[in-house]
Design a protein around this motif. Structure first.
Motif, PDB file in Angstrom:
ATOM      1  N   SER A 385       0.283  -1.003   0.240  1.00 25.27           N
ATOM      2  CA  SER A 385      -0.382   0.028  -0.217  1.00 25.27           C
ATOM      3  C   SER A 385       0.933   1.234   0.109  1.00 25.27           C
ATOM      4  CB  SER A 385      -0.941  -0.102   1.484  1.00 25.27           C
ATOM      5  OG  SER A 385      -0.283   0.385   2.834  1.00 25.27           O
ATOM      6  N   GLY A 386       2.428   1.090   0.471  1.00 22.13           N
ATOM      7  CA  GLY A 386       3.068   2.709   0.032  1.00 22.13           C
ATOM      8  C   GLY A 386       2.665   2.990   2.202  1.00 22.13           C
ATOM      9  N   ALA A 387       1.978   2.569   2.698  1.00 20.02           N
ATOM     10  CA  ALA A 387       1.470   2.516   4.094  1.00 20.02           C
ATOM     11  C   ALA A 387       2.938   2.743   5.052  1.00 20.02           C
ATOM     12  CB  ALA A 387       0.788   3.109   4.767  1.00 20.02           C
ATOM     13  N   ILE A 388       3.066   4.014   5.780  1.00 18.08           N
ATOM     14  CA  ILE A 388       3.829   3.527   6.910  1.00 18.08           C
ATOM     15  C   ILE A 388       3.775   2.987   7.755  1.00 18.08           C
ATOM     16  CG2 ILE A 388       5.368   5.620   8.737  1.00 18.08           C
ATOM     17  CD1 ILE A 388       5.810   6.347   5.530  1.00 18.08           C
ATOM     18  N   ALA A 389       2.567   2.890   7.731  1.00 19.17           N
ATOM     19  CA  ALA A 389       2.756   2.219   9.192  1.00 19.17           C
ATOM     20  C   ALA A 389       1.154   1.483   9.260  1.00 19.17           C
ATOM     21  CB  ALA A 389       2.336   2.335  10.804  1.00 19.17           C
ATOM     22  N   CYS A 390       0.933   0.349   9.544  1.00 19.58           N
ATOM     23  CA  CYS A 390      -0.199  -1.364   9.742  1.00 19.58           C
ATOM     24  C   CYS A 390      -0.353  -1.140  11.094  1.00 19.58           C
ATOM     25  CB  CYS A 390       0.316  -2.428   9.390  1.00 19.58           C
ATOM     26  SG  CYS A 390      -0.651  -3.802   9.314  1.00 19.58           S
ATOM     27  N   LEU A 391      -1.816  -0.782  11.453  1.00 21.27           N
ATOM     28  CA  LEU A 391      -2.633  -0.819  12.952  1.00 21.27           C
ATOM     29  C   LEU A 391      -2.990  -2.639  12.709  1.00 21.27           C
ATOM     30  CD1 LEU A 391      -3.768   2.622  13.328  1.00 21.27           C
ATOM     31  CD2 LEU A 391      -2.129   1.355  14.203  1.00 21.27           C
ATOM     32  N   ILE A 392      -3.181  -3.130  13.219  1.00 23.94           N
ATOM     33  CA  ILE A 392      -3.464  -4.578  13.870  1.00 23.94           C
ATOM     34  C   ILE A 392      -4.908  -4.648  14.955  1.00 23.94           C
ATOM     35  CG2 ILE A 392      -2.994  -6.807  13.958  1.00 23.94           C
ATOM     36  CD1 ILE A 392       0.243  -6.204  13.036  1.00 23.94           C
ATOM     37  N   LEU A 393      -5.439  -5.074  14.114  1.00 20.81           N
ATOM     38  CA  LEU A 393      -7.344  -5.212  15.706  1.00 20.81           C
ATOM     39  C   LEU A 393      -7.500  -6.314  15.173  1.00 20.81           C
ATOM     40  CD1 LEU A 393      -9.295  -2.246  15.685  1.00 20.81           C
ATOM     41  CD2 LEU A 393      -8.746  -4.159  16.928  1.00 20.81           C
ATOM     42  N   GLY A 394      -7.167  -7.380  15.998  1.00 23.61           N
ATOM     43  CA  GLY A 394      -7.812  -8.759  16.317  1.00 23.61           C
ATOM     44  C   GLY A 394      -8.602  -8.425  17.022  1.00 23.61           C
ATOM     45  N   LEU A 408       6.147  -0.381   8.757  1.00 24.99           N
ATOM     46  CA  LEU A 408       6.280  -1.266   7.757  1.00 24.99           C
ATOM     47  C   LEU A 408       7.870  -1.554   7.484  1.00 24.99           C
ATOM     48  CD1 LEU A 408       2.837  -0.441   6.401  1.00 24.99           C
ATOM     49  CD2 LEU A 408       3.884  -2.873   8.011  1.00 24.99           C
ATOM     50  N   GLN A 409       8.343  -0.256   7.720  1.00 28.74           N
ATOM     51  CA  GLN A 409       9.807   0.023   7.156  1.00 28.74           C
ATOM     52  C   GLN A 409      10.664  -0.965   8.143  1.00 28.74           C
ATOM     53  OE1 GLN A 409      12.300   2.943   6.915  1.00 28.74           O
ATOM     54  NE2 GLN A 409      12.820   2.605   4.500  1.00 28.74           N
ATOM     55  N   SER A 410      11.046  -0.657   9.627  1.00 26.95           N
ATOM     56  CA  SER A 410      11.484  -1.354  10.551  1.00 26.95           C
ATOM     57  C   SER A 410      11.039  -3.055  11.082  1.00 26.95           C
ATOM     58  CB  SER A 410      11.737   0.091  11.760  1.00 26.95           C
ATOM     59  OG  SER A 410      10.906  -0.043  12.371  1.00 26.95           O
ATOM     60  N   GLY A 411       9.515  -2.736  10.711  1.00 32.36           N
ATOM     61  CA  GLY A 411       9.734  -3.668  11.462  1.00 32.36           C
ATOM     62  C   GLY A 411       8.526  -3.806  13.094  1.00 32.36           C
ATOM     63  N   GLU A 412       9.142  -2.740  13.719  1.00 31.50           N
ATOM     64  CA  GLU A 412       9.070  -2.357  14.715  1.00 31.50           C
ATOM     65  C   GLU A 412       7.441  -2.437  15.376  1.00 31.50           C
ATOM     66  OE1 GLU A 412       9.919   0.702  18.601  1.00 31.50           O
ATOM     67  OE2 GLU A 412      10.316   1.064  16.796  1.00 31.50           O
ATOM     68  N   GLN A 413       6.573  -3.351  16.574  1.00 30.46           N
ATOM     69  CA  GLN A 413       5.729  -2.997  16.353  1.00 30.46           C
ATOM     70  C   GLN A 413       5.461  -2.956  17.973  1.00 30.46           C
ATOM     71  OE1 GLN A 413       3.518  -6.284  15.155  1.00 30.46           O
ATOM     72  NE2 GLN A 413       1.969  -6.459  16.710  1.00 30.46           N
ATOM     73  N   ILE A 414       4.603  -1.859  18.493  1.00 36.31           N
ATOM     74  CA  ILE A 414       4.209  -1.836  19.485  1.00 36.31           C
ATOM     75  C   ILE A 414       2.823  -1.948  20.026  1.00 36.31           C
ATOM     76  CG2 ILE A 414       5.771  -0.084  20.205  1.00 36.31           C
ATOM     77  CD1 ILE A 414       4.904   1.953  19.188  1.00 36.31           C
ATOM     78  N   GLN A 415       2.035  -1.828  21.282  1.00 33.55           N
ATOM     79  CA  GLN A 415       0.694  -1.889  21.387  1.00 33.55           C
ATOM     80  C   GLN A 415       0.405  -0.252  21.868  1.00 33.55           C
ATOM     81  OE1 GLN A 415      -1.747  -4.810  23.677  1.00 33.55           O
ATOM     82  NE2 GLN A 415      -1.576  -3.354  25.146  1.00 33.55           N
ATOM     83  N   LEU A 416      -1.030   0.354  21.541  1.00 32.73           N
ATOM     84  CA  LEU A 416      -1.630   1.532  21.637  1.00 32.73           C
ATOM     85  C   LEU A 416      -2.817   0.825  22.286  1.00 32.73           C
ATOM     86  CD1 LEU A 416      -0.256   3.300  18.885  1.00 32.73           C
ATOM     87  CD2 LEU A 416       0.939   3.533  20.911  1.00 32.73           C
ATOM     88  N   ASN A 417      -3.809   2.519  22.790  1.00 33.51           N
ATOM     89  CA  ASN A 417      -4.838   2.405  22.773  1.00 33.51           C
ATOM     90  C   ASN A 417      -5.615   3.366  21.954  1.00 33.51           C
ATOM     91  OD1 ASN A 417      -6.941   4.218  24.596  1.00 33.51           O
ATOM     92  ND2 ASN A 417      -7.231   2.401  26.129  1.00 33.51           N
ATOM     93  N   GLN A 418      -6.470   3.027  21.615  1.00 32.55           N
ATOM     94  CA  GLN A 418      -7.053   3.488  20.472  1.00 32.55           C
ATOM     95  C   GLN A 418      -7.564   4.858  20.929  1.00 32.55           C
ATOM     96  OE1 GLN A 418     -10.455   0.728  18.593  1.00 32.55           O
ATOM     97  NE2 GLN A 418      -9.321  -1.683  19.614  1.00 32.55           N
ATOM     98  N   THR A 419      -8.240   4.812  21.827  1.00 33.27           N
ATOM     99  CA  THR A 419      -8.928   6.240  22.121  1.00 33.27           C
ATOM    100  C   THR A 419      -7.480   7.669  22.322  1.00 33.27           C
ATOM    101  OG1 THR A 419     -10.515   5.484  23.332  1.00 33.27           O
ATOM    102  CG2 THR A 419      -9.762   7.361  24.214  1.00 33.27           C
ATOM    103  N   ALA A 420      -7.119   6.853  23.026  1.00 33.74           N
ATOM    104  CA  ALA A 420      -4.680   7.774  23.198  1.00 33.74           C
ATOM    105  C   ALA A 420      -4.439   8.186  22.032  1.00 33.74           C
ATOM    106  CB  ALA A 420      -4.483   7.226  24.167  1.00 33.74           C
ATOM    107  N   LEU A 421      -4.464   6.903  20.825  1.00 33.05           N
ATOM    108  CA  LEU A 421      -4.227   6.831  19.633  1.00 33.05           C
ATOM    109  C   LEU A 421      -5.112   8.147  18.825  1.00 33.05           C
ATOM    110  CD1 LEU A 421      -2.486   6.404  16.698  1.00 33.05           C
ATOM    111  CD2 LEU A 421      -4.181   4.660  16.915  1.00 33.05           C
ATOM    112  N   VAL A 422      -6.198   8.417  18.883  1.00 31.84           N
ATOM    113  CA  VAL A 422      -6.754   8.488  18.123  1.00 31.84           C
ATOM    114  C   VAL A 422      -7.081  10.519  18.836  1.00 31.84           C
ATOM    115  CG1 VAL A 422      -9.489  10.251  18.155  1.00 31.84           C
ATOM    116  CG2 VAL A 422      -9.227   7.852  17.316  1.00 31.84           C
ATOM    117  N   ASN A 423      -6.463  10.813  20.287  1.00 33.56           N
ATOM    118  CA  ASN A 423      -6.582  12.631  20.734  1.00 33.56           C
ATOM    119  C   ASN A 423      -4.830  12.956  20.601  1.00 33.56           C
ATOM    120  OD1 ASN A 423      -9.185  11.220  21.882  1.00 33.56           O
ATOM    121  ND2 ASN A 423      -8.837  10.951  23.667  1.00 33.56           N
ATOM    122  N   GLU A 424      -4.534  11.648  21.109  1.00 33.67           N
ATOM    123  CA  GLU A 424      -2.812  12.099  20.039  1.00 33.67           C
ATOM    124  C   GLU A 424      -2.065  12.172  19.033  1.00 33.67           C
ATOM    125  OE1 GLU A 424      -0.594   9.530  22.298  1.00 33.67           O
ATOM    126  OE2 GLU A 424      -1.574  10.467  24.371  1.00 33.67           O
ATOM    127  N   ALA A 425      -3.471  12.767  18.164  1.00 34.80           N
ATOM    128  CA  ALA A 425      -3.650  12.193  16.740  1.00 34.80           C
ATOM    129  C   ALA A 425      -2.087  13.263  16.242  1.00 34.80           C
ATOM    130  CB  ALA A 425      -4.516  12.503  16.054  1.00 34.80           C
TER     131      ALA A 425
END
Length: 440
Positions: A385-394, A408-425
């Motif tokens: 897709s050319g995206a910078i990052a992938c969000l994964i929701l299972g 997607l470039q480095s493969g590094e993965q972290i967990q975020l709170n959905q609400t915090a991600l939106v609030n800290e856009a």
């Protein structure tokens, strides 16, 4: 059932996509968007206002405006009777419609100079070839209400600025004057006298033009006719004093702006309404269809279409030819996707839909995978897709309201709170922009 195809001379302008690391070769809409955005920016900064006119008009507008003796009117127009038994034509060019609107809505009553620009599809029944379609697109400008040679040079300077801002450098600017109607009448008689002894040697179109529109013989692409025309009289020898003064001033102003040009006394435009200045900007990279921009002055057209005597000058740029040139420079950059959102399972997919909506509202370009496929296939699409990052929701993330973010470039993965991600856009937009810049 056999699938339907587009008509000859028409093209689909497709979105850009990349497959296996290589761009699919299509008429790329991102190139067109770049052209249109650049044109809009440059013209607005010069105080030009956009005008939009109908795609079809009464046929007599073009017969009166362009000239019944021209190839456009005689051979190339898409003309039909509508249900009201009116003869209607799909517009073959933009100027006549703009002038009709100028007269109909009495824009001349506002006083001063009207600076207008337009863009959109035009239609001519021609033989399709590289850079020439039956439905084609133009971006054009019209300046109405000024005799001043500075108006001629202003529009020329805008065209050169526009093309150079897009990165085009290897262009040739051809300049001529076709004088007044009286100048051209004398020149017409001289051309008829010159070409008549060669009548049998001219190509068929030029023989037809000899007594109807002899200036158009100079524009013939037939090699034998071109050779005969080499020694034809020059229009520059038939300019009256006023025409010569106007042309001299145009050249002086171009020199003042360091705009290089070639004098080309053989340059004639294919429409009858031109007076005084005529010009073309050409590229050797386009083969036979070399003209990217063409225009000039048309001081009699407004009056000819029922308005008051009004001087005017303008140009039009063919967007198909321009897009071909830009594709030769470099492929356009991929559409910038910030985040590719993958999900699996009913609860996760519902949350992913809401999360994508919220992130887009916060200014992040987010592509939501709607396939419902296994995560492995979704991840492959994320990589393409050319995206910078992938969000994964299972299921596990959906249960506790989190989302995994994978760079997607480095493969590094972290967990975020959905609400915090939106609030800290705002913070995440900066991080994504920085990551994209580092990749470039």
């Amino acid at each position: 059932m056999e699938p339907l195809q587009s008509l000859p001379g028409t093209e689909d302008i497709l979105p850009q996509r990349q497959s296996a690391g290589q761009a699919i070769k299509v008429a790329d809409v991102t190139t067109w968007q770049r052209i249109e955005a650049m044109g809009r920016d440059i013209l607005q900064r010069a105080a030009y206002q956009e005008i939009r006119t109908p795609i079809f008009e009464l046929t007599r507008l073009f017969e009166r405006g362009i000239g019944e003796a021209t190839d456009v009117v005689g051979k190339e127009m898409y003309t039909f009777l509508d249900r009201g038994e009116r003869s209607v034509t799909l517009r073959p060019e933009g100027t006549a419609g703009v002038v009709r609107a100028y007269v109909q809505h009495k824009l001349h009553g506002q006083g001063g100079v009207q600076r207008l620009w337009y863009t959109g599809p035009m239609f001519r029944y021609e033989r399709p070839q590289k850079g020439r379609q039956r439905q084609f697109h133009q971006l054009g400008v019209e300046v109405l209400g000024s005799h001043d040679p500075r108006a001629d040079v202003e529009v020329i300077a805008l065209a050169t600025d526009f093309l150079q801002a897009l990165g085009l450098q290897t262009l040739t600017f051809h300049l001529n004057s076709v004088g007044t109607t009286a100048d051209r009448q004398q020149y017409r008689e001289a051309l008829v006298a010159y070409f008549t002894p060669y009548q049998a040697e001219l190509d068929a179109d030029s023989r037809q033009r000899l007594n109807r529109n002899p200036l158009r013989i100079l524009d013939s692409k037939d090699p034998k006719t071109q050779a005969i025309a080499q020694d034809a009289p020059s229009i520059l020898d038939y300019l009256g004093p006023d025409s010569q003064r106007h042309f001299d001033q145009v050249q002086q102003y171009l020199n003042d702006l360091d705009i290089a040009y070639d004098l080309n006394p053989r340059l004639v435009r294919g429409l009858d309404y031109y007076t005084h200045t005529a010009f073309e900007i050409q590229s050797a990279d386009l083969g036979a269809q070399a003209t990217v921009c063409g225009g000039g002055r048309y001081d009699g057209l407004v009056e000819q279409l029922g308005g008051p005597a009004t001087p005017a000058v303008g140009w039009a740029i063919g967007l198909e030819r321009l897009s071909l040139l830009l594709e030769q420079l470099a492929p356009p950059p991929p559409n910038p996707v910030d985040l590719y959102l993958v999900s699996r399972g009913p609860a996760a997919e519902a949350q992913a839909l809401r999360l994508a909506y919220q992130l887009r509202q916060q200014g992040m370009t987010t592509e939501l995978d709607l396939s419902g496929a296994a995560f492995g296939k979704q991840f492959k699409r994320a990589d393409r897709s050319g995206a910078i990052a992938c969000l994964i929701l299972g299921d596990s993330e959906a249960e506790i309201g989190t989302v995994q973010l994978k760079w997607l470039q480095s493969g590094e993965q972290i967990q975020l709170n959905q609400t915090a991600l939106v609030n800290e856009a705002a913070t995440w937009r900066q991080k994504l922009a920085a990551a994209r810049n580092s990749q470039e």
